[in-house]
Design a protein around this motif. Structure first.
Motif, PDB file in Angstrom:
ATOM      1  N   HIS A 123      -1.421  19.215  -4.705  1.00  0.00           N
ATOM      2  CA  HIS A 123      -0.442  18.497  -5.527  1.00  0.00           C
ATOM      3  C   HIS A 123       0.985  19.014  -5.350  1.00  0.00           C
ATOM      4  N   CYS A 124       1.299  19.595  -4.198  1.00  0.00           N
ATOM      5  CA  CYS A 124       2.683  20.025  -3.978  1.00  0.00           C
ATOM      6  C   CYS A 124       3.625  18.832  -3.891  1.00  0.00           C
ATOM      7  N   ASP A 125       3.068  17.645  -3.719  1.00  0.00           N
ATOM      8  CA  ASP A 125       3.887  16.430  -3.710  1.00  0.00           C
ATOM      9  C   ASP A 125       4.181  15.933  -5.123  1.00  0.00           C
ATOM     10  N   TYR A 126       3.573  16.554  -6.148  1.00  0.00           N
ATOM     11  CA  TYR A 126       3.785  16.129  -7.529  1.00  0.00           C
ATOM     12  C   TYR A 126       4.954  16.859  -8.194  1.00  0.00           C
ATOM     13  N   SER A 127       5.165  18.122  -7.835  1.00  0.00           N
ATOM     14  CA  SER A 127       6.030  18.993  -8.615  1.00  0.00           C
ATOM     15  C   SER A 127       6.990  19.754  -7.708  1.00  0.00           C
ATOM     16  N   PRO A 128       8.295  19.695  -7.978  1.00  0.00           N
ATOM     17  CA  PRO A 128       9.257  20.449  -7.155  1.00  0.00           C
ATOM     18  C   PRO A 128       8.995  21.951  -7.143  1.00  0.00           C
ATOM     19  N   SER A 129       8.630  22.521  -8.279  1.00  0.00           N
ATOM     20  CA  SER A 129       8.388  23.963  -8.315  1.00  0.00           C
ATOM     21  C   SER A 129       7.145  24.331  -7.518  1.00  0.00           C
ATOM     22  N   ARG A 130       6.146  23.482  -7.567  1.00  0.00           N
ATOM     23  CA  ARG A 130       4.925  23.718  -6.791  1.00  0.00           C
ATOM     24  C   ARG A 130       5.229  23.607  -5.289  1.00  0.00           C
ATOM     25  N   LEU A 131       6.049  22.638  -4.915  1.00  0.00           N
ATOM     26  CA  LEU A 131       6.427  22.483  -3.511  1.00  0.00           C
ATOM     27  C   LEU A 131       7.235  23.693  -3.043  1.00  0.00           C
TER      28      LEU A 131
END
Length: 245
Positions: free
Chosen positions: A101-109
């Motif tokens: 889900h790195c495409d869901y959240s800027p911080s995760r990306l």
């Protein structure tokens, strides 16, 4: 010249995993920890799952490969992942990251990009995740889907095995990351290890689907198929495609 994966190699590596029983540490989505641990055990590996900051150094030091999944991510888990990666790199242990889900959240990306710069052996994600990850440096890149696509500097490989029921059970992708780590523990060529592991999981899924009436029975049948898979099953059912000059 780089070697391309084959059904024979997949069968040989599965036998080696069962013989050597590699230890795989999993920093894993908490939703699927048991399923992942059961699957690694079914193929002959030994899983460990702790995400305790106080214990992570001891556990990673005792394992032969590391799998990281960003599924349930918070600041404490980020810290432990950073510690685990530093230890794995210092000790020369292979590791794979699944930037869920790195495409869901800027911080995760942002965190996924941070990890990609720390020299993972493999980055593995679906099409949407891999599209936003972009360049992965020297890591083997795996894009999962109905056909799993693997690419490094020299090779492009496709694993066609699998079954649609895999997408109906939460954690089959997480488990395949753990199985890839187990194969990396016995094979230094990340492409050969990953393609072999995905072939094993794909063939096992096809066998499991014959026994299943839906996702619930498929999950159980899938673990049984991983445990019972024979070399001849791989040799007769593997569908590995590649581009070769």
């Amino acid at each position: 010249m780089a070697s391309f994966p084959t059904a024979e190699k997949a069968a040989d590596l599965l036998a080696l995993v069962r013989e050597r029983r590699p230890r795989v540490h999993c920093l894993m989505n908490t939703v699927v920890q048991k399923f992942t641990a059961d699957g690694i055990t079914a193929i002959g590996g030994i899983p460990s799952m702790t995400s305790s900051e106080e214990e992570i150094e001891s556990f990673v030091t005792k394992t032969t490969a590391l799998t990281i999944n960003l599924g349930t991510l918070d600041e404490a888990r980020r810290k432990v992942i950073r510690i685990a990666v530093a230890i794995a790199n210092r000790q020369g242990k292979p590791w794979i990251v699944d930037p869920v889900h790195c495409d869901y959240s800027p911080s995760r990306l942002e965190f996924a990009h941070e990890l990609s710069r720390l020299h993972p052996s493999i980055i593995r994600g679906n099409a949407a995740e891999m599209a936003v990850i972009g360049d992965v440096g020297g890591a083997l890149r795996i894009q999962t889907g109905a056909v799993d696509r693997l690419s490094d500097a020299d090779r492009n490989v496709r694993i066609v095995n699998g079954n649609a029921l895999m997408a109906k059970v939460t954690g089959t992708g997480c488990l395949s990351g753990g199985i890839i780590a187990a194969f990396m523990a016995v094979e230094p060529d990340a492409m050969l290890a990953a393609a072999s592991a995905l072939t094993v999981t794909g063939v096992s899924a096809e066998f499991a689907a014959r026994q299943a009436s839906g996702p619930g029975s498929f999950e159980v049948a899938f673990l049984d198929a991983l445990f019972n898979l024979k070399s001849e099953d791989i040799l007769s059912h593997a569908r590995i495609e590649h581009d070769e000059d």
